[in-house]
Design an enzyme around this catalytic site. Structure first.
Site, short mmCIF file in Angstrom:
data_model
loop_
_atom_site.label_atom_id
_atom_site.label_comp_id
_atom_site.label_asym_id
_atom_site.label_seq_id
_atom_site.Cartn_x
_atom_site.Cartn_y
_atom_site.Cartn_z
N ILE A 1 0.82 -1.20 0.00
CA ILE A 1 0.00 0.00 0.00
C ILE A 1 0.86 1.26 0.00
CG2 ILE A 1 -0.20 0.08 2.50
CD1 ILE A 1 -3.11 0.99 2.11
N GLY B 1 0.06 -5.65 0.71
CA GLY B 1 -1.02 -5.88 -0.24
C GLY B 1 -0.63 -6.77 -1.40
N ASP C 1 -1.81 -10.13 -0.47
CA ASP C 1 -3.26 -10.18 -0.70
C ASP C 1 -3.56 -10.45 -2.17
OD1 ASP C 1 -4.41 -9.31 1.98
OD2 ASP C 1 -3.12 -7.60 1.56
N GLU D 1 1.43 -6.06 7.48
CA GLU D 1 0.45 -5.17 8.11
C GLU D 1 0.66 -4.93 9.60
OE1 GLU D 1 -1.40 -6.32 4.23
OE2 GLU D 1 -0.14 -7.29 5.75
N ASP E 1 -6.45 -6.93 6.01
CA ASP E 1 -7.92 -6.96 5.91
C ASP E 1 -8.47 -7.08 4.49
OD1 ASP E 1 -7.21 -4.45 5.04
OD2 ASP E 1 -8.37 -3.34 6.53
#
Length: 328
Positions: free
Chosen positions: A118, A174, A177, A197, A205
Site C-alpha cells: 500500500i 497488499g 493479498d 500489516e 484486511d
C-alpha cells in the site's frame, strides 16, 4: 447435443483414453519448461497495448494470442498501491472477465520488484481521516471503504480466466493479498514475501488472512508470518506451497509464465473456465455440495461442441492447439 450423441463407440473409447492415460499433455507440463510450439509462438509475437485498457497504475498488453499481461506499472514507486490502483484493478479485471478473446492472464510487476504494498502517503487521508460526524458514521464509512478495497483482489478470483502471478523481488503487504487471489504463482529466486500489516499497526484486511491458510495448509506457519511480518524467502515459499515453481531470474520466470498461459489458452475455454469456477466453489463448500454443484454445472456444459472437436482432433492425430474453439 445431437452431434455428441452420434459419436461412435470408438470415439467414446478414445475420449476415455484421453481422460485417463498419462500423456505429454498432462500434469508434467506444470513441472518443467515447455518446448512446445506454443512457446515459440509466444516468443515471436511482440506485446501490443490492449485496447480499452488505459490506466495510471497498470499496463495491460496482449502478450500473445488469447493471453493478456497485466503489469503493476509504478516502478519509480516500487509499484506501491495508490488510490488509482485500487480502483483500476477492479475495472481491469471486470473487463478481462468479459473479454471473449482472453483465455489466460499473467500479472507481474514492472521494475525491480513486484510491489511494496500500500502507498501509505497517497492513502493516508482515506485511512487516517475518514469521513463521518461520530463513531458510528466513521465506522460505517470505513467498512464500505474496506469492502471496496477487498473487491480489488476478489475481482481476480471472480474472473473466470486463469490468472498466473509472476513475482520477483519484494511482494509486501497488499502484494500478498493480491497473489493469494491468483490461481497459479511462480517466483524468481530473488523474491520474498512479507505479510507486513502488523508493522504498520493493523491486521491484514483485504484477503491474506482468509486465503493464505488455504493455500499453504500450515496454520502454524501462517500465524508466524502474520504475527511477525518476517520475510519468507523464495525457497521457503516454494517448499511451503505458496508458489509452484521458482526460477533463477525474472526473465526466465516470465518466459515460463507466458508459456504456461499459452498452453492453457489452447484448451477449451468452456473446460478451463468451468474448472476454475468449480475449484473455487469446492474450496468454500463441502465435498457433497461441490459434487452437487458440479453435476448442475455440467448438465449444461457437457453439451458443448468442444468435446466433439477435442476428440475428433485426437482421432485424427492432430495437436489440440490446432483446434479452433469458439469464443466464450
Amino acid at each position: 447435443m445431437a452431434a455428441a450423441m452420434a459419436v461412435s463407440h470408438r470415439l467414446r473409447d478414445l475420449l476415455t483414453w484421453r481422460l485417463t492415460a498419462p500423456t505429454h499433455l498432462g500434469l508434467n507440463l506444470c513441472l518443467r519448461p515447455m518446448g512446445s510450439s506454443a512457446q515459440n509462438e509466444a516468443s515471436r509475437a511482440a506485446p501490443s497495448e490492449a485496447p480499452d485498457h488505459n490506466y495510471e497504475s497498470l499496463r495491460v498488453t496482449a502478450a500473445q494470442r488469447h493471453v493478456l499481461h497485466v503489469q503493476l506499472n509504478r516502478p519509480e514507486k516500487r509499484n506501491a498501491m495508490n488510490k488509482a490502483f485500487w480502483r483500476e484493478m477492479v475495472e481491469c479485471f471486470n473487463k478481462i472477465a468479459q473479454d471473449t478473446d482472453c483465455r489466460a492472464v499473467v500479472i507481474s510487476g514492472a521494475g525491480k520488484m513486484f510491489t511494496a504494498g500500500i502507498d501509505l502517503m497517497d492513502m493516508a487521508s482515506d485511512l487516517l481521516q475518514p469521513e463521518g460526524d461520530d463513531a458510528a458514521r466513521i465506522s460505517w464509512h470505513l467498512r464500505g471503504l474496506i469492502a471496496r478495497y477487498q473487491e480489488t483482489f476478489t475481482v481476480i478470483e471472480k474472473c473466470p480466466k486463469p490468472v498466473i502471478a509472476a513475482i520477483h523481488g519484494g511482494c509486501i503487504g497488499g502484494g500478498v493479498d493480491l497473489i493469494t487471489a491468483c490461481d497459479i504463482r511462480y517466483c524468481a529466486q530473488d523474491a520474498f514475501f512479507q505479510v507486513k500489516e502488523v508493522d504498520v499497526g493493523l491486521a491484514a484486511d483485504v484477503g491474506t488472512l482468509q486465503r493464505l491458510p488455504r493455500i499453504i495448509g500450515n496454520r502454524s506457519l501462517v500465524n508466524e508470518l502474520a504475527f511477525t511480518a518476517r520475510k519468507m524467502m523464495a525457497d521457503e515459499a516454494l517448499s511451503s506451497g505458496l508458489v509452484s515453481r521458482m526460477f533463477p531470474d525474472k526473465e526466465a520466470m516470465l518466459d515460463a509464465a507466458f508459456t504456461l498461459a499459452a498452453e492453457i489458452s489452447t484448451k477449451s475455454p468452456v473446460a478451463v473456465q468451468g474448472t476454475k469456477v468449480n475449484l473455487l466453489y469446492s474450496r468454500d463448500h463441502s465435498v457433497a455440495d461441490g459434487l452437487n454443484y458440479m453435476a448442475s454445472w455440467n448438465m449444461g456444459m457437457l453439451q458443448t461442441q468442444d468435446i466433439v472437436k477435442s476428440v475428433q482432433a485426437a482421432m485424427e492425430k492432430k495437436e489440440l492447439k490446432s483446434v479452433t474453439f469458439s469464443k466464450l
